[in-house]
Scaffold this motif. Structure first.
Motif, PDB file in Angstrom:
ATOM      1  N   ILE A 166       1.005  -1.028   0.062  1.00  0.00           N
ATOM      2  CA  ILE A 166       0.114  -0.096  -0.114  1.00  0.00           C
ATOM      3  C   ILE A 166       0.731   1.199  -0.083  1.00  0.00           C
ATOM      4  O   ILE A 166       1.706   1.302   0.743  1.00  0.00           O
ATOM      5  N   TYR A 167       0.706   1.942  -0.887  1.00  0.00           N
ATOM      6  CA  TYR A 167       1.356   3.414  -0.923  1.00  0.00           C
ATOM      7  C   TYR A 167       0.182   4.568  -0.862  1.00  0.00           C
ATOM      8  O   TYR A 167      -0.635   4.493  -1.322  1.00  0.00           O
ATOM      9  N   GLN A 168       0.668   5.564   0.270  1.00  0.00           N
ATOM     10  CA  GLN A 168      -0.377   6.535   0.607  1.00  0.00           C
ATOM     11  C   GLN A 168       0.339   7.646   0.290  1.00  0.00           C
ATOM     12  O   GLN A 168       1.463   7.862   0.489  1.00  0.00           O
ATOM     13  N   ALA A 169      -0.566   8.813   0.100  1.00  0.00           N
ATOM     14  CA  ALA A 169       0.151   9.892  -0.665  1.00  0.00           C
ATOM     15  C   ALA A 169       0.653  10.759   0.452  1.00  0.00           C
ATOM     16  O   ALA A 169       1.688  11.527   0.193  1.00  0.00           O
ATOM     17  N   ASP A 170       0.435  10.690   1.754  1.00  0.00           N
ATOM     18  CA  ASP A 170       1.077  11.437   2.718  1.00  0.00           C
ATOM     19  C   ASP A 170       2.226  10.773   3.535  1.00  0.00           C
ATOM     20  O   ASP A 170       2.715  11.355   4.525  1.00  0.00           O
ATOM     21  N   VAL A 171       2.498   9.409   3.078  1.00  0.00           N
ATOM     22  CA  VAL A 171       3.612   8.552   3.899  1.00  0.00           C
ATOM     23  C   VAL A 171       4.493   8.282   2.900  1.00  0.00           C
ATOM     24  O   VAL A 171       4.461   7.674   1.481  1.00  0.00           O
ATOM     25  N   THR A 172       5.753   8.535   3.085  1.00  0.00           N
ATOM     26  CA  THR A 172       7.023   8.262   2.054  1.00  0.00           C
ATOM     27  C   THR A 172       7.076   6.798   1.948  1.00  0.00           C
ATOM     28  O   THR A 172       7.659   6.332   0.729  1.00  0.00           O
ATOM     29  N   ALA A 173       7.069   6.101   2.916  1.00  0.00           N
ATOM     30  CA  ALA A 173       7.602   4.640   3.046  1.00  0.00           C
ATOM     31  C   ALA A 173       6.143   3.584   2.607  1.00  0.00           C
ATOM     32  O   ALA A 173       5.204   3.985   3.077  1.00  0.00           O
ATOM     33  N   ALA A 174       6.513   2.727   1.735  1.00  0.00           N
ATOM     34  CA  ALA A 174       5.302   1.814   1.361  1.00  0.00           C
ATOM     35  C   ALA A 174       5.084   0.756   2.561  1.00  0.00           C
ATOM     36  O   ALA A 174       5.884   0.340   3.328  1.00  0.00           O
ATOM     37  N   GLU A 175       4.136   0.154   2.547  1.00  0.00           N
ATOM     38  CA  GLU A 175       3.574  -0.589   3.608  1.00  0.00           C
ATOM     39  C   GLU A 175       3.064  -2.094   3.272  1.00  0.00           C
ATOM     40  O   GLU A 175       2.311  -2.016   2.267  1.00  0.00           O
ATOM     41  N   ILE A 176       3.564  -3.142   3.490  1.00  0.00           N
ATOM     42  CA  ILE A 176       3.152  -4.503   3.025  1.00  0.00           C
ATOM     43  C   ILE A 176       2.025  -4.668   3.794  1.00  0.00           C
ATOM     44  O   ILE A 176       1.999  -4.821   5.213  1.00  0.00           O
ATOM     45  N   SER A 177       0.632  -4.826   3.469  1.00  0.00           N
ATOM     46  CA  SER A 177      -0.325  -4.922   4.036  1.00  0.00           C
ATOM     47  C   SER A 177      -0.815  -6.743   4.200  1.00  0.00           C
ATOM     48  O   SER A 177      -1.539  -7.267   5.018  1.00  0.00           O
ATOM     49  N   ALA A 178      -0.406  -7.320   3.048  1.00  0.00           N
ATOM     50  CA  ALA A 178      -0.849  -8.865   2.961  1.00  0.00           C
ATOM     51  C   ALA A 178       0.051  -9.550   2.221  1.00  0.00           C
ATOM     52  O   ALA A 178       0.872  -8.845   1.449  1.00  0.00           O
ATOM     53  N   GLY A 179       0.069 -10.972   2.180  1.00  0.00           N
ATOM     54  CA  GLY A 179       0.858 -11.838   1.144  1.00  0.00           C
ATOM     55  C   GLY A 179       1.496 -12.791   1.824  1.00  0.00           C
ATOM     56  O   GLY A 179       1.622 -12.713   3.156  1.00  0.00           O
ATOM     57  N   ALA A 180       2.042 -13.716   1.101  1.00  0.00           N
ATOM     58  CA  ALA A 180       2.843 -14.868   1.840  1.00  0.00           C
ATOM     59  C   ALA A 180       3.553 -15.701   0.649  1.00  0.00           C
ATOM     60  O   ALA A 180       3.403 -15.443  -0.405  1.00  0.00           O
ATOM     61  N   LYS A 181       4.663 -16.348   1.082  1.00  0.00           N
ATOM     62  CA  LYS A 181       5.451 -17.230   0.386  1.00  0.00           C
ATOM     63  C   LYS A 181       4.595 -18.436   0.525  1.00  0.00           C
ATOM     64  O   LYS A 181       4.502 -18.936   1.675  1.00  0.00           O
ATOM     65  N   ASN A 182       4.448 -19.299  -0.446  1.00  0.00           N
ATOM     66  CA  ASN A 182       3.757 -20.531  -0.660  1.00  0.00           C
ATOM     67  C   ASN A 182       4.617 -21.693  -1.288  1.00  0.00           C
ATOM     68  O   ASN A 182       5.199 -21.329  -2.380  1.00  0.00           O
ATOM     69  N   ILE A 183       5.062 -22.797  -0.593  1.00  0.00           N
ATOM     70  CA  ILE A 183       5.771 -23.908  -1.295  1.00  0.00           C
ATOM     71  C   ILE A 183       4.784 -25.118  -1.377  1.00  0.00           C
ATOM     72  O   ILE A 183       4.098 -25.348  -0.250  1.00  0.00           O
ATOM     73  N   THR A 184       4.740 -25.587  -2.627  1.00  0.00           N
ATOM     74  CA  THR A 184       3.960 -26.902  -2.622  1.00  0.00           C
ATOM     75  C   THR A 184       4.519 -27.964  -3.224  1.00  0.00           C
ATOM     76  O   THR A 184       5.433 -27.711  -4.315  1.00  0.00           O
TER      77      THR A 184
ATOM     78  N   LEU B  74       3.015 -25.333   2.118  1.00  0.00           N
ATOM     79  CA  LEU B  74       3.633 -24.621   3.426  1.00  0.00           C
ATOM     80  C   LEU B  74       3.453 -23.138   2.995  1.00  0.00           C
ATOM     81  O   LEU B  74       3.948 -22.765   2.054  1.00  0.00           O
ATOM     82  N   THR B  75       2.858 -22.198   4.103  1.00  0.00           N
ATOM     83  CA  THR B  75       2.609 -20.953   3.730  1.00  0.00           C
ATOM     84  C   THR B  75       3.179 -20.046   4.838  1.00  0.00           C
ATOM     85  O   THR B  75       3.222 -20.471   5.926  1.00  0.00           O
ATOM     86  N   LYS B  76       4.263 -18.989   4.597  1.00  0.00           N
ATOM     87  CA  LYS B  76       4.990 -18.271   5.327  1.00  0.00           C
ATOM     88  C   LYS B  76       4.378 -16.830   5.063  1.00  0.00           C
ATOM     89  O   LYS B  76       4.855 -16.326   4.062  1.00  0.00           O
ATOM     90  N   PRO B  77       3.608 -16.366   5.946  1.00  0.00           N
ATOM     91  CA  PRO B  77       3.072 -14.976   5.481  1.00  0.00           C
ATOM     92  C   PRO B  77       4.046 -13.819   5.813  1.00  0.00           C
ATOM     93  O   PRO B  77       5.010 -14.119   6.636  1.00  0.00           O
ATOM     94  N   TYR B  78       3.880 -12.512   5.177  1.00  0.00           N
ATOM     95  CA  TYR B  78       4.862 -11.424   5.070  1.00  0.00           C
ATOM     96  C   TYR B  78       4.211 -10.656   6.551  1.00  0.00           C
ATOM     97  O   TYR B  78       5.272  -9.925   6.877  1.00  0.00           O
TER      98      TYR B  78
END
Length: 171
Positions: free
Chosen positions: A105-123, A146-150
């Motif tokens: 997520i990128y916000q207009a008034d915040v300089t750094a991006a934020e990871i809000s969701a996601g995962a690495k998945n191995i099958t 196997l799921t490893k979330p961010y």
């Protein structure tokens, strides 16, 4: 006329979706009845919310490769079925997949991006198919995921399923 301006179209969100499915893909069958496949997929979705001035980016990368072998007159080398010969086609297959999903997520008034969701998945998916006759096919499978979330909002998870299917074909 009354200084009441209401636009005809009200657009609250604009989205762009890019997909390369597959970006790279190779399927090979060798003379000795071995098969190999490789596939790389990549997609990105950008969503601009005009209500809160926020840009959401969803990235997905997927790498899959697999090996297989098809044989006839298979002889069991060990165990209870020692020296038993299977007359019909027997297919061995092993698939391995790495998937990476990330929502930023990128916000207009915040300089750094934020990871809000996601995962690495191995099958990991080995399977065996045996053709019993023209009507029945026996499938023995194992599936490990196997799921490893961010983010810290979710836990590492692992799922395993295994079993068999008996498929009846009616013609």
């Amino acid at each position: 006329m009354n200084n009441d301006f209401l636009p005809f179209y009200q657009i609250s969100q604009v989205s762009i979706i890019e997909e390369f499915v597959p970006l790279l893909g190779i399927d090979v069958r060798f003379k000795n009845n071995m098969t190999a496949n490789l596939e790389y997929r990549q997609s990105r979705e950008l969503s601009l919310s005009l209500l809160n001035s926020q840009l959401t980016q969803l990235n997905m990368k997927n790498l899959t490769f697999g090996f297989g072998y098809k044989t006839r007159d298979f002889r069991f080398p060990f165990g209870l079925f020692n020296n038993t010969i299977l007359k019909n086609d027997l297919n061995f297959k092993l698939d391995f997949s790495l998937r990476d999903n990330k929502t930023i997520i990128y916000q207009a008034d915040v300089t750094a991006a934020e990871i809000s969701a996601g995962a690495k998945n191995i099958t990991y998916r080995p399977s065996i198919n045996y053709i019993l006759n023209q009507r029945f096919v026996l499938n023995i499978f194992y599936d490990s995921n196997l799921t490893k979330p961010y983010t810290s909002q979710a836990f590492n998870t692992s799922f395993t399923t295994f079993g068999f299917n008996l498929v009846l074909t009616l013609q």
